[in-house]
Design a protein around this motif. Structure first.
Motif, PDB file in Angstrom:
ATOM      1  N   CYS A 277     202.106 -13.376  64.609  1.00  0.00           N
ATOM      2  CA  CYS A 277     203.333 -13.100  63.854  1.00  0.00           C
ATOM      3  C   CYS A 277     204.293 -12.157  64.573  1.00  0.00           C
ATOM      4  O   CYS A 277     205.391 -11.924  64.086  1.00  0.00           O
TER       5      CYS A 277
ATOM      6  N   SER B 159     202.356 -20.121  64.368  1.00  0.00           N
ATOM      7  CA  SER B 159     202.556 -21.418  63.730  1.00  0.00           C
ATOM      8  C   SER B 159     204.013 -21.514  63.301  1.00  0.00           C
ATOM      9  O   SER B 159     204.703 -20.505  63.160  1.00  0.00           O
ATOM     10  N   GLU B 160     204.476 -22.706  63.078  1.00  0.00           N
ATOM     11  CA  GLU B 160     205.889 -22.922  62.784  1.00  0.00           C
ATOM     12  C   GLU B 160     206.319 -22.357  61.436  1.00  0.00           C
ATOM     13  O   GLU B 160     207.484 -22.066  61.233  1.00  0.00           O
ATOM     14  N   ASP B 161     205.412 -22.206  60.497  1.00  0.00           N
ATOM     15  CA  ASP B 161     205.779 -21.738  59.160  1.00  0.00           C
ATOM     16  C   ASP B 161     205.735 -20.214  59.032  1.00  0.00           C
ATOM     17  O   ASP B 161     205.891 -19.680  57.947  1.00  0.00           O
ATOM     18  N   VAL B 162     205.546 -19.506  60.147  1.00  0.00           N
ATOM     19  CA  VAL B 162     205.473 -18.049  60.136  1.00  0.00           C
ATOM     20  C   VAL B 162     206.711 -17.474  60.816  1.00  0.00           C
ATOM     21  O   VAL B 162     207.123 -17.937  61.876  1.00  0.00           O
ATOM     22  N   THR B 163     207.305 -16.467  60.189  1.00  0.00           N
ATOM     23  CA  THR B 163     208.431 -15.762  60.801  1.00  0.00           C
ATOM     24  C   THR B 163     207.886 -14.794  61.834  1.00  0.00           C
ATOM     25  O   THR B 163     207.007 -13.993  61.538  1.00  0.00           O
TER      26      THR B 163
ATOM     27  N   GLU C 142     210.925 -13.993  53.969  1.00  0.00           N
ATOM     28  CA  GLU C 142     210.242 -14.340  55.205  1.00  0.00           C
ATOM     29  C   GLU C 142     209.152 -13.338  55.560  1.00  0.00           C
ATOM     30  O   GLU C 142     208.176 -13.698  56.217  1.00  0.00           O
TER      31      GLU C 142
END
Length: 151
Positions: A52, A65-69, A105
């Motif tokens: 992250c 991963s793409e869904d993590v800011t 986010e």
């Protein structure tokens, strides 16, 4: 008259001293043992902080991963990022949230999305991690806008 003045002065000084005592929850005087930046970098990766976070000027295997800011750490700041700021951000991430990111986010309600490492990180790892991170912050000197004087 002189005796009452001395008494008043004594009371004033005593009041000032009592008023200057630190809060029992103050961080004043708190210091971790000396840390090791290389071990801190290894801890950063071992605890998967790089899932992250990025660190300015440091190449890390990105497992984001793409869904993590991704929250950037280090770099130029207009203020000093202290050792205490970093320790607090790690052990109590909900204390203050990163600026420049949308609330949803990086937090859920009033709680940070960063998980707590307090039950799995040793004090040595914390000291090493903070030492590693602190060296990547730089204070950007504020340069005021020059104005022509008004006469």
């Amino acid at each position: 008259m002189i005796k009452s003045f001395k008494t008043a002065l004594g009371v004033l000084l005593l009041s000032a001293l009592v008023g200057c005592t630190t809060d029992p929850k103050s961080g004043w005087g708190f210091t971790l043992p000396e840390g090791d930046a290389e071990r801190g970098k290894a801890t950063f990766v071992a605890l998967q902080c790089n899932a992250c976070h990025t660190v300015d000027g440091v190449e890390l295997d990105a497992s984001v991963s793409e869904d993590v800011t991704t929250v950037a750490l280090g770099g130029k700041k207009g203020y000093v990022v202290t050792y205490g700021d970093l320790v607090t951000s790690i052990i109590n991430p909900s204390h203050r949230f990163a600026l420049g990111y949308k609330s949803d986010e990086i937090q859920e309600g009033e709680v940070s999305k960063m998980r707590s490492y307090n039950d799995e990180m040793t004090v040595t790892q914390l000291a090493d991690l903070v030492t590693f991170l602190q060296q990547h912050y730089e204070v950007e000197i504020y340069v005021p806008t020059p104005f022509v004087p008004y006469y």
